[in-house]
Write a protein that holds these residues in place. Structure first.
Motif, PDB file in Angstrom:
ATOM      1  N   PRO A  29     -60.007 -41.282  37.244  1.00 41.35           N
ATOM      2  CA  PRO A  29     -59.726 -40.309  36.175  1.00 41.35           C
ATOM      3  C   PRO A  29     -60.118 -40.828  34.783  1.00 41.35           C
ATOM      4  N   LYS A  30     -59.947 -42.106  34.547  1.00 46.03           N
ATOM      5  CA  LYS A  30     -60.347 -42.681  33.250  1.00 46.03           C
ATOM      6  C   LYS A  30     -61.852 -42.548  33.063  1.00 46.03           C
ATOM      7  N   PHE A  31     -62.606 -42.750  34.118  1.00 42.09           N
ATOM      8  CA  PHE A  31     -64.058 -42.640  34.054  1.00 42.09           C
ATOM      9  C   PHE A  31     -64.473 -41.207  33.746  1.00 42.09           C
ATOM     10  N   ALA A  32     -63.831 -40.235  34.391  1.00 37.08           N
ATOM     11  CA  ALA A  32     -64.155 -38.827  34.151  1.00 37.08           C
ATOM     12  C   ALA A  32     -63.848 -38.445  32.704  1.00 37.08           C
ATOM     13  N   LYS A  37     -65.905 -37.315  27.000  1.00 39.77           N
ATOM     14  CA  LYS A  37     -66.015 -37.736  25.600  1.00 39.77           C
ATOM     15  C   LYS A  37     -67.477 -37.975  25.221  1.00 39.77           C
ATOM     16  N   ALA A  38     -68.248 -38.521  26.143  1.00 36.64           N
ATOM     17  CA  ALA A  38     -69.674 -38.757  25.875  1.00 36.64           C
ATOM     18  C   ALA A  38     -70.424 -37.436  25.706  1.00 36.64           C
ATOM     19  N   TYR A  39     -70.097 -36.436  26.511  1.00 38.85           N
ATOM     20  CA  TYR A  39     -70.742 -35.131  26.382  1.00 38.85           C
ATOM     21  C   TYR A  39     -70.425 -34.503  25.018  1.00 38.85           C
ATOM     22  N   ILE A  40     -69.169 -34.599  24.606  1.00 39.02           N
ATOM     23  CA  ILE A  40     -68.757 -34.032  23.315  1.00 39.02           C
ATOM     24  C   ILE A  40     -69.453 -34.763  22.174  1.00 39.02           C
ATOM     25  N   THR A  41     -69.545 -36.077  22.289  1.00 39.29           N
ATOM     26  CA  THR A  41     -70.235 -36.864  21.265  1.00 39.29           C
ATOM     27  C   THR A  41     -71.706 -36.475  21.176  1.00 39.29           C
ATOM     28  N   ALA A  96     -71.807 -29.727  31.622  1.00 41.33           N
ATOM     29  CA  ALA A  96     -70.844 -30.488  32.403  1.00 41.33           C
ATOM     30  C   ALA A  96     -69.428 -30.448  31.833  1.00 41.33           C
ATOM     31  N   THR A  97     -69.210 -29.668  30.760  1.00 45.08           N
ATOM     32  CA  THR A  97     -67.868 -29.570  30.185  1.00 45.08           C
ATOM     33  C   THR A  97     -67.631 -28.156  29.664  1.00 45.08           C
TER      34      THR A  97
END
Length: 122
Positions: A29-32, A37-41, A96-97
């Protein structure tokens, strides 16, 4: 005759498998969350880059009308909407989000809670 056995018992192996399973259940879950967060960034970065490009275009043409929508990062889709000659807004999505990001400059609609030229994600 003295026999010495070498190796692990079934119980020892099962304990190791259970411990590895517990660690995996914590880490996945931490990885997901980190991926989202990377997609939002990436979306925020693309919108900030769009501000730089649009301002350069405005400097050359005295209008935002006709500014070509830039290509986003991998998986990011950008939409540029001019709001007359002196403003614009943009929208970014990532496949993806479910989170989307918006930005507004000048007379373009500025997202609630954001400053002009600042991406706002929700």
């Amino acid at each position: 005759m003295n026999r010495t056995r070498k190796g692990f018992t079934l119980i020892e192996l099962l304990i190791v498998v259970v411990i590895i399973g517990i660690l995996a259940a914590i880490a996945i879950p931490k990885f997901a969350e980190t991926k989202e967060k990377a997609y939002i960034t990436a979306m925020k970065s693309d919108l900030k880059n769009m501000v730089s490009g649009a301002e350069a275009f405005y400097s050359d043409n005295n209008t935002y009308a006709g500014f070509p929508t830039p290509t986003g990062s991998s998986g990011v889709t950008l939409t540029f909407t001019p709001a007359g000659a002196t403003g614009w807004s943009a929208h970014a999505i990532h496949g993806a989000t479910a989170v989307t990001c918006d930005i507004g400059v000048g007379t373009g609609p500025i997202p609630t809670g954001a400053a002009e030229g600042e991406p706002k994600c929700q």
